[in-house]
Design an enzyme around this catalytic site. Sequence first.
Site, PDB file in Angstrom:
ATOM      1  N   LEU A 138     -51.320-118.292 -14.712  1.00 23.27           N
ATOM      2  CA  LEU A 138     -51.842-117.319 -15.688  1.00 23.27           C
ATOM      3  C   LEU A 138     -51.934-115.942 -15.053  1.00 23.27           C
ATOM      4  O   LEU A 138     -52.326-115.812 -13.895  1.00 23.27           O
ATOM      5  CB  LEU A 138     -53.237-117.755 -16.167  1.00 23.27           C
ATOM      6  CG  LEU A 138     -53.319-119.008 -17.040  1.00 23.27           C
ATOM      7  CD1 LEU A 138     -54.747-119.197 -17.529  1.00 23.27           C
ATOM      8  CD2 LEU A 138     -52.360-118.928 -18.217  1.00 23.27           C
ATOM      9  N   GLY A 158     -54.355-126.435 -10.283  1.00 24.47           N
ATOM     10  CA  GLY A 158     -55.242-125.531  -9.563  1.00 24.47           C
ATOM     11  C   GLY A 158     -56.051-124.768 -10.585  1.00 24.47           C
ATOM     12  O   GLY A 158     -55.976-125.078 -11.781  1.00 24.47           O
ATOM     13  N   GLY A 159     -56.805-123.756 -10.143  1.00 22.90           N
ATOM     14  CA  GLY A 159     -57.676-123.003 -11.045  1.00 22.90           C
ATOM     15  C   GLY A 159     -56.949-122.555 -12.301  1.00 22.90           C
ATOM     16  O   GLY A 159     -57.315-122.937 -13.412  1.00 22.90           O
ATOM     17  N   ASP A 160     -55.898-121.752 -12.146  1.00 25.78           N
ATOM     18  CA  ASP A 160     -55.144-121.290 -13.314  1.00 25.78           C
ATOM     19  C   ASP A 160     -53.655-121.574 -13.119  1.00 25.78           C
ATOM     20  O   ASP A 160     -52.799-120.809 -13.545  1.00 25.78           O
ATOM     21  CB  ASP A 160     -55.388-119.800 -13.569  1.00 25.78           C
ATOM     22  CG  ASP A 160     -55.014-118.940 -12.376  1.00 25.78           C
ATOM     23  OD1 ASP A 160     -54.756-119.499 -11.285  1.00 25.78           O
ATOM     24  OD2 ASP A 160     -54.963-117.706 -12.525  1.00 25.78           O
ATOM     25  N   GLU A 161     -53.360-122.664 -12.426  1.00 31.36           N
ATOM     26  CA  GLU A 161     -51.979-123.061 -12.139  1.00 31.36           C
ATOM     27  C   GLU A 161     -51.651-124.346 -12.868  1.00 31.36           C
ATOM     28  O   GLU A 161     -52.437-125.296 -12.837  1.00 31.36           O
ATOM     29  CB  GLU A 161     -51.837-123.331 -10.641  1.00 31.36           C
ATOM     30  CG  GLU A 161     -51.176-122.230  -9.850  1.00 31.36           C
ATOM     31  CD  GLU A 161     -50.973-122.702  -8.431  1.00 31.36           C
ATOM     32  OE1 GLU A 161     -49.872-123.186  -8.126  1.00 31.36           O
ATOM     33  OE2 GLU A 161     -51.946-122.613  -7.655  1.00 31.36           O
TER      34      GLU A 161
END
Lengths: 199, 332
Positions: free
Chosen positions: B195, B235-238
Amino acid sequence: MHGLILRTFQVFVQDTYGFEPWRRIVDAAGLDAADFEAMLNYPQDTYTAVVRASESVLNKPSDAFLEDVGTYLVSHPNSEGLRRLLRFGGVDFIEFLHSLEDLPDRARLAVADLQLPDLDLVDGAPDNFSLRVGGGLPGFGHVMLGVLRAMADDYGALVLMDCDDGFSGRQTIDITLIKTAYAEGRQFALASCGTPEEE
Amino acid sequence: MKQLPTEVLLALCPMHAVLDATGCIRQAGPTLRKLRHEPLDGAPFLDIFEVYRPRAAATMDELLQTEGRKLHLRLRGGVRTPLKGVMVPACDGGAVVNLSFGISVMDAVRDYALTNTDFAHTDLAVEMLYLVEAKSAALDASRSLNTRLQGAMVAAEERAFTDTLTGLRNRRALDAVLERIIRGGEPFSLMHLDLDFFKQVNDTMGHAAGDQVLRQVARVMLDVTRKDDTVARIGGDEFVLLFPGLTRHERLAEMAGRLISRIEEPIPFDGEECRVSLSIGIAISDDGKATPDDILMQSDEALYAAKRAGRAQFRFYESPSVTPSTGRVAGE
């Protein structure tokens, strides 16, 4: 079926026969997991499955197996807590017998969802009692017989006992008290831990 | 009040004391006697027991004034066991005091080695001791069950294949699917998504807004992809999307473009709008022979190419052995 009852079978077999026989009982009974949790509930038919599997794996009639479980509950160091709870019932064996009717209620006070068969003590001739064991747990009369034998030893009383095979799930134990204080018996202090301080 | 016969008091109240007009103990119950080695008879009651509630009583007169009130006392010497009691005046100017251990019964049975026979038959002390012991055994069993359940929960989370926030697959699930597809030798493609401007949303509008964005992005990805594709948050925004059997550039480019434009739509949160975009790197395994590490590295490389080119776009991985003009399809 309350996990506490099934767990009792498990620790009895493990403490008395070892882990391998218990594993074979688990397989023979078709159980998913090898360990019962004392505070969980299990399907009703687990009880019969475990008793039947124990009968064949240990090569022992279920009557004798259940009686041994009862004796274990009172006399094995691992269940000292239960022996103490039973000893709260009275100062001698007769008082203990009279306290048995309260046993299912006492059990429920401790573990709210633990349902034990009704116990009904009938006085016959002097020193003669019969304990009527209600239905609900097939063969529970034999467990009680084991408990009573061990408790008689615990109080140092000399007692003759016999359990019938039962009729429609109910059993009767005949109890003849020969001598209340026959032997020394085991110590019982109300305080649960440590030795009483002498001043 | 008329004096109760001695034998009645002894039978009913094992912890009573009869005091004469001077406050000295004339008679004591058998359990009360166990609290002290020295004999109680003849000793002044208030020398042995300290009355501190409802108010301190230092003299027999003061003690007599407590008639009918609940007394709080303790032993002056030894273990200083706290006691509860009540005093009833007698007709000869003396009094009868009846005592009990109250809540300190737990300590008292230990300190004085008391047995069942030390309590009146009507006393609930033994039942209370029974209950305390039974309840603590039950509580211990419950506590150990809770500990084991907590361990099982942690273990289950470690084995879990689902990302709890978005409901998408997680990294562990992706690895498992990727390995299965590669083992099967099936051609496939993989998108690595990141993102853009997500950190700004988190920083300016808070984590709740960020979570809302992640959930919306997850919905879009599930919407745009096919039923058998794997959508994983790694992942966080992956995110990683895995397309078994799909290797056509045009179709992948069309899908990537649609993902970007759908995710650029403003996401409402708390009366405001969150805006993010998406960078995508795409890698293709035509022969199904790439290892998981290879294909992930390739998609990663393509993703960074997209980021470097200014974000909000997609790039195909460009194999060094292939001429650039055929290996790259630029995003919008």
